[in-house]
Design a protein around this motif. Sequence first.
Motif, mmCIF file in Angstrom:
data_model
loop_
_atom_site.group_PDB
_atom_site.id
_atom_site.type_symbol
_atom_site.label_atom_id
_atom_site.label_comp_id
_atom_site.label_asym_id
_atom_site.label_seq_id
_atom_site.Cartn_x
_atom_site.Cartn_y
_atom_site.Cartn_z
ATOM 1 N N MET A 1 -8.934 19.658 20.837
ATOM 2 C CA MET A 1 -8.837 20.798 21.658
ATOM 3 C C MET A 1 -7.616 21.804 20.962
ATOM 4 O O MET A 1 -6.635 21.055 20.476
ATOM 5 N N GLU A 2 -7.792 23.048 21.195
ATOM 6 C CA GLU A 2 -7.018 23.845 20.493
ATOM 7 C C GLU A 2 -5.771 24.288 21.297
ATOM 8 O O GLU A 2 -5.824 24.079 22.544
ATOM 9 N N ASN A 3 -4.646 24.496 20.907
ATOM 10 C CA ASN A 3 -3.548 24.990 21.625
ATOM 11 C C ASN A 3 -3.436 26.707 21.469
ATOM 12 O O ASN A 3 -3.603 27.221 20.273
ATOM 13 N N ILE A 4 -2.946 27.303 22.521
ATOM 14 C CA ILE A 4 -2.472 28.724 22.265
ATOM 15 C C ILE A 4 -1.091 29.077 22.756
ATOM 16 O O ILE A 4 -0.795 28.213 23.619
ATOM 17 N N THR A 5 -0.367 29.516 21.741
ATOM 18 C CA THR A 5 1.011 29.877 22.215
ATOM 19 C C THR A 5 1.254 31.276 22.717
ATOM 20 O O THR A 5 0.749 32.183 21.817
#
Length: 58
Positions: free
Chosen positions: A1-5
């Motif tokens: 899964m991708e991360n969002i900062t």
Amino acid sequence: MENITIYPKNKKQKSLLTSLLEEMKIRYEVVINKEKSLFTEDEFIAKIDKSLQQAASG
């Protein structure tokens, strides 16, 4: 899964974002950055300018 900062600008934005994530049942993590800069932005820019001048003069 991708991360969002995400970088909220103030406490109100942070509160709104955390409320939204909780409402949507999205797992999130709050990380407190305790790292302090060694100098201010103006000092940093001055150091870069000085380095550029030194490079130009040889």
